[in-house]
Design a protein around this motif. Structure first.
Motif, PDB file in Angstrom:
ATOM      1  N   GLN A 141      65.807 -66.936  69.133  1.00 30.17           N
ATOM      2  CA  GLN A 141      64.892 -67.839  69.826  1.00 30.17           C
ATOM      3  C   GLN A 141      63.642 -67.126  70.324  1.00 30.17           C
ATOM      4  N   ASP A 142      63.611 -65.806  70.186  1.00 33.28           N
ATOM      5  CA  ASP A 142      62.461 -65.020  70.662  1.00 33.28           C
ATOM      6  C   ASP A 142      61.261 -65.233  69.733  1.00 33.28           C
ATOM      7  N   LYS A 143      60.078 -65.412  70.339  1.00 30.60           N
ATOM      8  CA  LYS A 143      58.877 -65.682  69.547  1.00 30.60           C
ATOM      9  C   LYS A 143      58.527 -64.507  68.634  1.00 30.60           C
ATOM     10  N   GLU A 144      58.766 -63.293  69.085  1.00 34.14           N
ATOM     11  CA  GLU A 144      58.439 -62.123  68.282  1.00 34.14           C
ATOM     12  C   GLU A 144      59.349 -61.970  67.057  1.00 34.14           C
ATOM     13  N   MET A 145      60.486 -62.648  67.079  1.00 38.44           N
ATOM     14  CA  MET A 145      61.445 -62.528  65.977  1.00 38.44           C
ATOM     15  C   MET A 145      61.450 -63.752  65.073  1.00 38.44           C
ATOM     16  N   GLN A 146      60.520 -64.685  65.316  1.00 42.06           N
ATOM     17  CA  GLN A 146      60.482 -65.894  64.509  1.00 42.06           C
ATOM     18  C   GLN A 146      60.167 -65.559  63.057  1.00 42.06           C
ATOM     19  N   GLY A 147      60.937 -66.147  62.140  1.00 37.35           N
ATOM     20  CA  GLY A 147      60.735 -65.920  60.724  1.00 37.35           C
ATOM     21  C   GLY A 147      61.366 -64.644  60.201  1.00 37.35           C
ATOM     22  N   LEU A 148      62.020 -63.889  61.082  1.00 38.62           N
ATOM     23  CA  LEU A 148      62.646 -62.633  60.680  1.00 38.62           C
ATOM     24  C   LEU A 148      64.154 -62.807  60.552  1.00 38.62           C
ATOM     25  N   ARG A 149      64.773 -61.885  59.819  1.00 42.86           N
ATOM     26  CA  ARG A 149      66.216 -61.923  59.613  1.00 42.86           C
ATOM     27  C   ARG A 149      66.902 -61.296  60.831  1.00 42.86           C
ATOM     28  N   VAL A 150      67.538 -62.120  61.637  1.00 42.07           N
ATOM     29  CA  VAL A 150      68.224 -61.644  62.842  1.00 42.07           C
ATOM     30  C   VAL A 150      69.716 -61.908  62.687  1.00 42.07           C
ATOM     31  N   ASN A 151      70.508 -60.850  62.660  1.00 38.67           N
ATOM     32  CA  ASN A 151      71.959 -60.967  62.528  1.00 38.67           C
ATOM     33  C   ASN A 151      72.611 -59.736  63.152  1.00 38.67           C
ATOM     34  N   PRO A 152      73.938 -59.702  63.238  1.00 42.40           N
ATOM     35  CA  PRO A 152      74.596 -58.536  63.847  1.00 42.40           C
ATOM     36  C   PRO A 152      74.247 -57.220  63.168  1.00 42.40           C
ATOM     37  N   LEU A 153      74.024 -57.243  61.846  1.00 44.37           N
ATOM     38  CA  LEU A 153      73.701 -55.996  61.141  1.00 44.37           C
ATOM     39  C   LEU A 153      72.430 -55.373  61.690  1.00 44.37           C
ATOM     40  N   LEU A 154      71.482 -56.186  62.105  1.00 43.73           N
ATOM     41  CA  LEU A 154      70.236 -55.663  62.667  1.00 43.73           C
ATOM     42  C   LEU A 154      70.505 -54.809  63.905  1.00 43.73           C
ATOM     43  N   LEU A 155      71.328 -55.325  64.808  1.00 40.40           N
ATOM     44  CA  LEU A 155      71.620 -54.576  66.039  1.00 40.40           C
ATOM     45  C   LEU A 155      72.535 -53.387  65.763  1.00 40.40           C
ATOM     46  N   ILE A 156      73.420 -53.518  64.790  1.00 38.69           N
ATOM     47  CA  ILE A 156      74.266 -52.371  64.428  1.00 38.69           C
ATOM     48  C   ILE A 156      73.408 -51.253  63.860  1.00 38.69           C
ATOM     49  N   ALA A 157      72.424 -51.617  63.018  1.00 38.91           N
ATOM     50  CA  ALA A 157      71.517 -50.610  62.467  1.00 38.91           C
ATOM     51  C   ALA A 157      70.728 -49.930  63.572  1.00 38.91           C
ATOM     52  N   LYS A 158      70.244 -50.713  64.534  1.00 40.85           N
ATOM     53  CA  LYS A 158      69.486 -50.133  65.654  1.00 40.85           C
ATOM     54  C   LYS A 158      70.382 -49.239  66.494  1.00 40.85           C
ATOM     55  N   ALA A 159      71.624 -49.652  66.693  1.00 43.22           N
ATOM     56  CA  ALA A 159      72.563 -48.833  67.473  1.00 43.22           C
ATOM     57  C   ALA A 159      72.828 -47.499  66.786  1.00 43.22           C
ATOM     58  N   LEU A 160      72.970 -47.513  65.440  1.00 44.98           N
ATOM     59  CA  LEU A 160      73.199 -46.273  64.714  1.00 44.98           C
ATOM     60  C   LEU A 160      71.977 -45.361  64.810  1.00 44.98           C
ATOM     61  N   LEU A 161      70.783 -45.922  64.735  1.00 41.45           N
ATOM     62  CA  LEU A 161      69.570 -45.117  64.848  1.00 41.45           C
ATOM     63  C   LEU A 161      69.472 -44.454  66.223  1.00 41.45           C
ATOM     64  N   VAL A 162      69.857 -45.179  67.246  1.00 37.12           N
ATOM     65  CA  VAL A 162      69.860 -44.598  68.594  1.00 37.12           C
ATOM     66  C   VAL A 162      70.911 -43.493  68.702  1.00 37.12           C
ATOM     67  N   ALA A 163      72.084 -43.717  68.124  1.00 34.05           N
ATOM     68  CA  ALA A 163      73.136 -42.701  68.152  1.00 34.05           C
ATOM     69  C   ALA A 163      72.693 -41.439  67.415  1.00 34.05           C
ATOM     70  N   ILE A 164      71.958 -41.603  66.319  1.00 33.34           N
ATOM     71  CA  ILE A 164      71.449 -40.439  65.579  1.00 33.34           C
ATOM     72  C   ILE A 164      70.407 -39.698  66.416  1.00 33.34           C
ATOM     73  N   LYS A 165      69.589 -40.435  67.139  1.00 34.75           N
ATOM     74  CA  LYS A 165      68.590 -39.798  67.998  1.00 34.75           C
ATOM     75  C   LYS A 165      69.264 -38.959  69.073  1.00 34.75           C
ATOM     76  N   ARG A 166      70.383 -39.441  69.584  1.00 35.62           N
ATOM     77  CA  ARG A 166      71.114 -38.708  70.622  1.00 35.62           C
ATOM     78  C   ARG A 166      71.942 -37.564  70.035  1.00 35.62           C
ATOM     79  N   ASN A 167      72.258 -37.649  68.746  1.00 36.17           N
ATOM     80  CA  ASN A 167      73.072 -36.618  68.077  1.00 36.17           C
ATOM     81  C   ASN A 167      72.420 -36.264  66.739  1.00 36.17           C
ATOM     82  N   PRO A 168      71.276 -35.584  66.756  1.00 33.03           N
ATOM     83  CA  PRO A 168      70.492 -35.385  65.530  1.00 33.03           C
ATOM     84  C   PRO A 168      71.180 -34.548  64.456  1.00 33.03           C
ATOM     85  N   ASP A 169      72.181 -33.761  64.820  1.00 34.74           N
ATOM     86  CA  ASP A 169      72.850 -32.922  63.819  1.00 34.74           C
ATOM     87  C   ASP A 169      73.595 -33.749  62.768  1.00 34.74           C
TER      88      ASP A 169
END
Length: 466
Positions: free
Chosen positions: A282-310
């Protein structure tokens, strides 16, 4: 000179549309002899070991000949289409002006490697001799008078270093393959030493006595039923392993028996993540974009990699080094009609959530259409595979070659869960992280998996940890 004003014939070779590819299968021709083509026009679609790719022609002209039919696998660097190009200045060094004489063509086909006709900018021709598929049969010496016939049948412009295949047209070769007949062992009865269909049928028919050199029994051979396959076609179907499926199989076998795999699992309550998905839709910035659980899982993995770069690294066996990557090319496994492919989002670590959503949407739609370019499947560092879309709880994924980790996401289901001291129905899923134990130990792998789980349980951590 020919009646066409200063016309010349240019041959367009099968380019290397990826890195190090040696062959491609012609899926579909978009032009036919006599059609006019312009520079940049797509003339055919080919399937490499990585993807289906459309090939544009690099000049204007009229199509004279399609060298191979659809369904043929062609080596990189082999001419696949001949185009008549007007203008003396545009004559290609690869083919002489329209002259039917076979002798110049045969002499032309003995160039030094540095004299090869260049292909499309950015495409490379294999530097070593092209690799022939086993089904093409052994090579035999071609008598000098038959070289011109060989050039016409094989579409390679003449004999190469005095060697070539037995003389036979493509339908005859296919028939021989289906019947399990070795063309090199057949005595040809056709003109100029060409093997005919009757020759193949005769060779496939059991005989009690070996006939003389001329195959006199050939006319009666078609009446004898010849088995098309050695298995029951009503009970079995055999599909050739080629293209994307072949490359995937080879990569998975290489990965499984090269990198020591370790897989860890965690079951996590993702109820809050599912609520955030609905809010983002429902967010205006996300209108027309593919929003699903995979999106947040991908973002979560990217954050985890940032915290554990090795975790974002690869193993260089040749130099005995661990290569730490300061970028994340996030691979997303996609099932397509041609097989499993893993295109990746370049520099995913720098993308905002809307940018990541847009990249995911484009990646998925392109993969489903079969239009993923080989470049999009190269250079991945970490991969996500979503087996949950098939209703599967989890799995033990195999690493993509050159990567250190792959995260499998299971089905998200409503399950009884202890929440705030009470058993309640909650949205729950199981994550599985496989990693290369040569460069990722149990502590590092556990930290990455735990960080992904913590973010999905409490997605507000995306703000504080990102």
């Amino acid at each position: 000179m020919t009646t066409m004003t200063e016309a010349s014939v240019r041959e367009f070779k099968m380019p290397d549309v990826g890195e190090g590819l040696t062959e491609a299968e012609i899926l579909k021709w978009y032009v036919q002899p006599g059609d006019t083509v312009t520079d940049g026009q797509v003339v055919c679609e080919v399937e490499t070991a990585k993807a289906a790719v459309e090939l544009p022609i690099p000049y204007d002209g009229v199509v004279r000949e399609l060298r191979f039919p659809e369904g043929t696998t062609v080596d990189v660097g082999t001419p696949i289409i001949a185009v008549a190009v007007a203008g003396a200045g545009g004559a290609a060094p690869q083919a002489p002006a329209e002259q039917p004489a076979a002798a110049p063509a045969a002499a032309k086909d003995e160039p030094k490697p540095e004299g090869r006709q260049p292909v499309l900018v950015g495409y490379g021709v294999a530097t070593s001799s092209t690799r022939r598929r086993p089904r093409k049969g052994p090579e035999v010496t071609v008598p000098a008078p038959a070289q011109a016939v060989q050039a016409e049948l094989n579409g390679h412009g003449g004999a190469v270093a005095g060697k070539s295949r037995p003389l036979a047209k493509p339908p005859v070769r296919k028939l021989a393959k289906d019947l399990g007949v070795d063309l090199a062992a057949i005595t040809p009865s056709g003109p100029d030493g060409v093997i005919t269909r009757e020759d193949v049928h005769a060779a496939a028919t059991p005989r009690t006595a070996e006939p003389a050199a001329p195959v006199t029994a050939a006319p009666a051979a078609p009446a004898a039923p010849a088995p098309v396959a050695s298995y029951d076609t009503a009970r079995e179907t055999r599909i050739p392993v080629k293209g994307v499926r072949k490359a995937t199989a080879q990569a998975m076998v290489g990965s499984a028996f090269t990198a020591p795999h370790v897989t860890e699992f965690v079951t996590v309550d993702v109820t809050r993540t599912m609520k955030l998905v609905e809010e983002l839709k429902q967010d205006k910035e996300m209108q027309g974009l593919r929003v699903n659980p995979l999106l947040l899982i991908a973002k979560a993995l990217l954050v985890a990699i940032k915290r554990n770069p090795d975790i974002n690294a690869s193993w260089d066996e040749a130099n005995q080094e661990i290569v730490r990557k300061h970028y994340v090319n996030l691979g997303i496994a996609a099932a397509t009609p041609r097989g499993l492919i893993v295109p990746n989002i370049k520099d995913a670590q720098d993308k905002t959530l809307p940018q990541l959503a847009q990249a995911l949407g484009e990646l998925v739609s392109t993969a489903r259409e079969g239009k993923t370019f080989p470049a999009a499947m190269q250079g991945g560092t970490v991969t996500i595979t979503n087996v949950g879309v098939f209703g599967v709880d989890t799995g033990t994924p195999i690493l993509n070659p050159g990567e250190s980790a792959i995260l499998a996401v299971g089905a998200i289901k409503l399950q009884p869960w202890v929440h705030k001291g009470k058993v309640k129905p909650r949205q729950v899923t199981t994550l599985a992280l496989s990693f290369d134990h040569r460069l990722v130990d149990g502590e590092l792998g556990s930290k990455v998996l735990a960080d992904v789980a913590a973010i999905l349980e409490q997605p507000k951590r995306l703000i504080t940890w990102a």
